[in-house]
Design a protein around this motif. Structure first.
Motif, PDB file in Angstrom:
ATOM      1  N   MET A   1       0.842  -1.201   0.000  1.00  0.00           N
ATOM      2  CA  MET A   1       0.000   0.000   0.000  1.00  0.00           C
ATOM      3  C   MET A   1       0.880   1.255   0.000  1.00  0.00           C
ATOM      4  O   MET A   1       1.815   1.364   0.791  1.00  0.00           O
ATOM      5  CB  MET A   1      -0.912   0.008   1.234  1.00  0.00           C
ATOM      6  N   THR A   2       0.584   2.160  -0.912  1.00  0.00           N
ATOM      7  CA  THR A   2       1.294   3.437  -0.993  1.00  0.00           C
ATOM      8  C   THR A   2       0.344   4.551  -0.574  1.00  0.00           C
ATOM      9  O   THR A   2      -0.800   4.602  -1.034  1.00  0.00           O
ATOM     10  CB  THR A   2       1.787   3.706  -2.430  1.00  0.00           C
ATOM     11  N   ARG A   3       0.832   5.437   0.298  1.00  0.00           N
ATOM     12  CA  ARG A   3       0.003   6.559   0.759  1.00  0.00           C
ATOM     13  C   ARG A   3       0.668   7.872   0.366  1.00  0.00           C
ATOM     14  O   ARG A   3       1.838   8.119   0.698  1.00  0.00           O
ATOM     15  CB  ARG A   3      -0.187   6.497   2.281  1.00  0.00           C
ATOM     16  N   LEU A   4      -0.087   8.684  -0.356  1.00  0.00           N
ATOM     17  CA  LEU A   4       0.414   9.969  -0.822  1.00  0.00           C
ATOM     18  C   LEU A   4      -0.453  11.097  -0.274  1.00  0.00           C
ATOM     19  O   LEU A   4      -1.662  10.923  -0.069  1.00  0.00           O
ATOM     20  CB  LEU A   4       0.412  10.034  -2.353  1.00  0.00           C
ATOM     21  N   LEU A   5       0.169  12.247  -0.086  1.00  0.00           N
ATOM     22  CA  LEU A   5      -0.556  13.458   0.285  1.00  0.00           C
ATOM     23  C   LEU A   5      -0.575  14.375  -0.931  1.00  0.00           C
ATOM     24  O   LEU A   5       0.474  14.754  -1.455  1.00  0.00           O
ATOM     25  CB  LEU A   5       0.132  14.148   1.464  1.00  0.00           C
ATOM     26  N   HIS A   6      -1.768  14.702  -1.399  1.00  0.00           N
ATOM     27  CA  HIS A   6      -1.948  15.485  -2.630  1.00  0.00           C
ATOM     28  C   HIS A   6      -2.429  16.893  -2.270  1.00  0.00           C
ATOM     29  O   HIS A   6      -3.455  17.067  -1.606  1.00  0.00           O
ATOM     30  CB  HIS A   6      -2.971  14.760  -3.522  1.00  0.00           C
ATOM     31  N   THR A   7      -1.679  17.885  -2.734  1.00  0.00           N
ATOM     32  CA  THR A   7      -2.042  19.285  -2.550  1.00  0.00           C
ATOM     33  C   THR A   7      -1.663  20.042  -3.820  1.00  0.00           C
ATOM     34  O   THR A   7      -0.998  19.504  -4.701  1.00  0.00           O
ATOM     35  CB  THR A   7      -1.346  19.873  -1.301  1.00  0.00           C
ATOM     36  N   ALA A   8      -2.100  21.286  -3.930  1.00  0.00           N
ATOM     37  CA  ALA A   8      -1.835  22.052  -5.154  1.00  0.00           C
ATOM     38  C   ALA A   8      -2.177  23.520  -4.933  1.00  0.00           C
ATOM     39  O   ALA A   8      -2.802  23.893  -3.930  1.00  0.00           O
ATOM     40  CB  ALA A   8      -2.668  21.505  -6.322  1.00  0.00           C
ATOM     41  N   ASP A   9      -1.752  24.339  -5.884  1.00  0.00           N
ATOM     42  CA  ASP A   9      -2.210  25.729  -6.000  1.00  0.00           C
ATOM     43  C   ASP A   9      -2.009  26.535  -4.720  1.00  0.00           C
ATOM     44  O   ASP A   9      -2.920  27.192  -4.227  1.00  0.00           O
ATOM     45  CB  ASP A   9      -3.687  25.758  -6.434  1.00  0.00           C
ATOM     46  N   TRP A  10      -0.778  26.498  -4.216  1.00  0.00           N
ATOM     47  CA  TRP A  10      -0.468  27.278  -3.020  1.00  0.00           C
ATOM     48  C   TRP A  10      -0.467  28.774  -3.321  1.00  0.00           C
ATOM     49  O   TRP A  10      -0.810  29.574  -2.477  1.00  0.00           O
ATOM     50  CB  TRP A  10       0.896  26.866  -2.466  1.00  0.00           C
ATOM     51  N   HIS A  11      -0.010  29.153  -4.495  1.00  0.00           N
ATOM     52  CA  HIS A  11       0.017  30.565  -4.911  1.00  0.00           C
ATOM     53  C   HIS A  11       0.716  31.445  -3.870  1.00  0.00           C
ATOM     54  O   HIS A  11       0.199  32.506  -3.480  1.00  0.00           O
ATOM     55  CB  HIS A  11      -1.400  31.078  -5.186  1.00  0.00           C
ATOM     56  N   LEU A  12       1.883  31.004  -3.449  1.00  0.00           N
ATOM     57  CA  LEU A  12       2.627  31.789  -2.466  1.00  0.00           C
ATOM     58  C   LEU A  12       2.934  33.170  -3.034  1.00  0.00           C
ATOM     59  O   LEU A  12       3.365  33.310  -4.176  1.00  0.00           O
ATOM     60  CB  LEU A  12       3.924  31.070  -2.088  1.00  0.00           C
ATOM     61  N   GLY A  13       2.706  34.185  -2.217  1.00  0.00           N
ATOM     62  CA  GLY A  13       2.906  35.565  -2.649  1.00  0.00           C
ATOM     63  C   GLY A  13       1.642  36.252  -3.113  1.00  0.00           C
ATOM     64  O   GLY A  13       1.660  37.443  -3.412  1.00  0.00           O
ATOM     65  N   ARG A  14       0.539  35.526  -3.155  1.00  0.00           N
ATOM     66  CA  ARG A  14      -0.718  36.127  -3.607  1.00  0.00           C
ATOM     67  C   ARG A  14      -1.353  36.950  -2.487  1.00  0.00           C
ATOM     68  O   ARG A  14      -1.215  36.641  -1.297  1.00  0.00           O
ATOM     69  CB  ARG A  14      -1.691  35.037  -4.048  1.00  0.00           C
ATOM     70  N   ALA A  15      -2.054  37.990  -2.878  1.00  0.00           N
ATOM     71  CA  ALA A  15      -2.827  38.802  -1.935  1.00  0.00           C
ATOM     72  C   ALA A  15      -4.312  38.548  -2.163  1.00  0.00           C
ATOM     73  O   ALA A  15      -4.717  38.032  -3.204  1.00  0.00           O
ATOM     74  CB  ALA A  15      -2.511  40.282  -2.114  1.00  0.00           C
ATOM     75  N   PHE A  16      -5.111  38.905  -1.176  1.00  0.00           N
ATOM     76  CA  PHE A  16      -6.566  38.794  -1.295  1.00  0.00           C
ATOM     77  C   PHE A  16      -7.142  40.199  -1.311  1.00  0.00           C
ATOM     78  O   PHE A  16      -7.220  40.857  -0.279  1.00  0.00           O
ATOM     79  CB  PHE A  16      -7.137  37.986  -0.125  1.00  0.00           C
ATOM     80  N   HIS A  17      -7.486  40.670  -2.501  1.00  0.00           N
ATOM     81  CA  HIS A  17      -8.000  42.032  -2.665  1.00  0.00           C
ATOM     82  C   HIS A  17      -7.092  43.051  -1.971  1.00  0.00           C
ATOM     83  O   HIS A  17      -7.551  43.937  -1.241  1.00  0.00           O
ATOM     84  CB  HIS A  17      -9.431  42.131  -2.136  1.00  0.00           C
ATOM     85  N   GLY A  18      -5.789  42.871  -2.191  1.00  0.00           N
ATOM     86  CA  GLY A  18      -4.810  43.806  -1.651  1.00  0.00           C
ATOM     87  C   GLY A  18      -4.320  43.484  -0.255  1.00  0.00           C
ATOM     88  O   GLY A  18      -3.385  44.128   0.233  1.00  0.00           O
ATOM     89  N   GLU A  19      -4.907  42.493   0.399  1.00  0.00           N
ATOM     90  CA  GLU A  19      -4.506  42.129   1.760  1.00  0.00           C
ATOM     91  C   GLU A  19      -3.502  40.976   1.710  1.00  0.00           C
ATOM     92  O   GLU A  19      -3.723  39.976   1.029  1.00  0.00           O
ATOM     93  CB  GLU A  19      -5.727  41.718   2.592  1.00  0.00           C
ATOM     94  N   ASP A  20      -2.410  41.112   2.445  1.00  0.00           N
ATOM     95  CA  ASP A  20      -1.342  40.118   2.433  1.00  0.00           C
ATOM     96  C   ASP A  20      -1.815  38.796   3.046  1.00  0.00           C
ATOM     97  O   ASP A  20      -2.519  38.787   4.061  1.00  0.00           O
ATOM     98  CB  ASP A  20      -0.137  40.653   3.212  1.00  0.00           C
ATOM     99  N   LEU A  21      -1.422  37.687   2.413  1.00  0.00           N
ATOM    100  CA  LEU A  21      -1.830  36.360   2.880  1.00  0.00           C
ATOM    101  C   LEU A  21      -0.657  35.522   3.382  1.00  0.00           C
ATOM    102  O   LEU A  21      -0.845  34.342   3.695  1.00  0.00           O
ATOM    103  CB  LEU A  21      -2.524  35.594   1.743  1.00  0.00           C
ATOM    104  N   LEU A  22       0.530  36.106   3.460  1.00  0.00           N
ATOM    105  CA  LEU A  22       1.709  35.293   3.743  1.00  0.00           C
ATOM    106  C   LEU A  22       1.623  34.601   5.106  1.00  0.00           C
ATOM    107  O   LEU A  22       2.028  33.440   5.241  1.00  0.00           O
ATOM    108  CB  LEU A  22       2.978  36.138   3.653  1.00  0.00           C
TER     109      LEU A  22
END
Length: 380
Positions: A1-22
């Motif tokens: 059995m193989t177990r993987l953790l799947h994630t995506a689309d981190w978009h590091l550096g993105r803001a939310f309507h001008g507000e920092d998300l870091l």
């Protein structure tokens, strides 16, 4: 059995309507590292768009470095470039990183060479911009479906060369698979619908770990989109962000998926009413700590509306006006244009600026300009 953790689309550096998300993104990194360790996974798959743009801010690069270093201490990492990433920059030092357990796939010429993780074959397919990879993949047609199909032919050829009864096959891809649901925060991949890839293209894979769309969702029984870890638009208010824990057994047996809900650092709220109503309504108390999108229905636009709104809702970031009694077509330009494809946006742009419709030749020139811009961003 193989177990993987799947994630995506981190978009590091993105803001939310001008507000920092870091800070919120750093909190997500802590959570994904803790989850990978607690679940004792055999590998971590990141399906593209590690960064939000080709030239990410320095703080975003530092956070990515920290995240990959910490994850590699838990299990090997497979990371592909997405349409927001610069493949050349993300892939720099890839061979050195692979020795440390971080396998960064950005080169289409290397498609068909799997990363072997605890008995599974993981085939990374970096984001494939048709105009950049058609020659490498020997494809004439200018579409995402064509280049992805050619990439999968290479995957299937490698699987076949390994013989029957082999390991389970995982494909990691960054694409818009037909039938999936998008949101307002994703960048279009192509003009005129040529971005869609049929699910059947991925035939032969036990699990397809997808990136690009920000809503977690199953896709036609072939796999799923992990979705983004944070909401990047108010269209994602109903998303339940998560990580996907994927368990694979024998080849051809498919995969079992368990979702791990992600913490929500700040919820989203959409409110509507006159300014006085929004400031006084006790039912809105639960939204005082949320990111707020407000639509004011006052017949006359109130003065200092955002400043007054933020006294109660300090994280209000979007303010629209829809005066009571206005025609149904009223509203800001964003709402009128929301959901239109690139071709229709181009037509409306020309009609609005010039007062007459664009002809076919003009539309083709504008399409080429958009494509050239995307290609320039991809190679930046």
């Amino acid at each position: 059995m193989t177990r993987l953790l799947h994630t995506a689309d981190w978009h590091l550096g993105r803001a939310f309507h001008g507000e920092d998300l870091l800070d919120a993104q750093a909190g997500f990194v802590d959570f994904v590292v803790e989850t990978a360790r607690a679940e004792a996974v055999d590998g971590i798959v990141i399906a593209g768009d590690l960064y939000d743009r080709a030239l990410p801010p320095v703080d975003a690069v530092r956070l990515a470095d920290e995240a990959l270093s910490r994850l590699a201490e838990v299990a090997p990492v497979v990371l592909i470039s997405g349409n927001h990433d610069s493949a050349a920059r993300l892939g720099f030092g890839g061979r050195l990183l692979a020795r440390a357990g971080v396998h960064v796939a950005t080169d289409p010429a290397r498609i068909g060479r799997p990363v072997e993780l605890a008995g599974a074959l993981v085939y990374p397919l970096p984001y494939l911009e048709p105009d950049l990879v058609r020659e490498t993949l020997a494809v004439d047609e200018r579409s995402h479906a064509a280049v992805t199909a050619a990439a999968m032919e290479r995957v299937r050829a490698d699987v076949a060369a390994r013989g029957a009864g082999g390991a389970p096959v995982v494909v990691v891809a960054h694409a818009f698979v037909a039938g999936a649901a998008g949101s307002d925060s994703e960048r279009d991949l192509a003009v005129g619908g040529a971005a869609h890839v049929p699910p059947s293209v991925f035939g032969g894979a036990d699990y397809v770990a997808l990136g690009h769309l920000h809503g977690p969702q199953v896709v036609a029984g072939i796999g799923r989109y992990a979705g983004s870890p944070l909401a990047f638009s108010f269209s994602e208010a109903n998303h339940r962000k998560s990580l996907a824990l994927v368990s694979l057994g024998a080849a051809g047996a498919g995969a079992e998926t368990e979702l791990v809900p992600l913490p929500v650092p700040r919820p989203l709220a959409t409110i509507r009413g006159t300014l006085d109503e929004l400031l006084a309504d006790p039912r809105l108390r639960e939204h005082e700590g949320a990111w707020v999108q407000a639509t004011l229905t006052d017949p006359v636009r109130p003065s200092d509306a955002m400043e007054r709104l933020r006294r109660r809702f300090p994280h209000a970031v979007v303010l629209a006006f829809d005066p009571q009694g206005a025609a149904s077509a009223a509203g800001d330009s964003y709402q009128r244009l929301r959901g239109l494809d690139d071709d229709e946006l181009l037509r409306r742009f020309v009609a609005d600026v010039r007062g007459s419709d664009a002809d076919d030749e003009e539309l083709e020139l504008l399409r080429d300009a958009l494509t050239a811009r995307r290609v320039a961003e991809a190679v930046a």
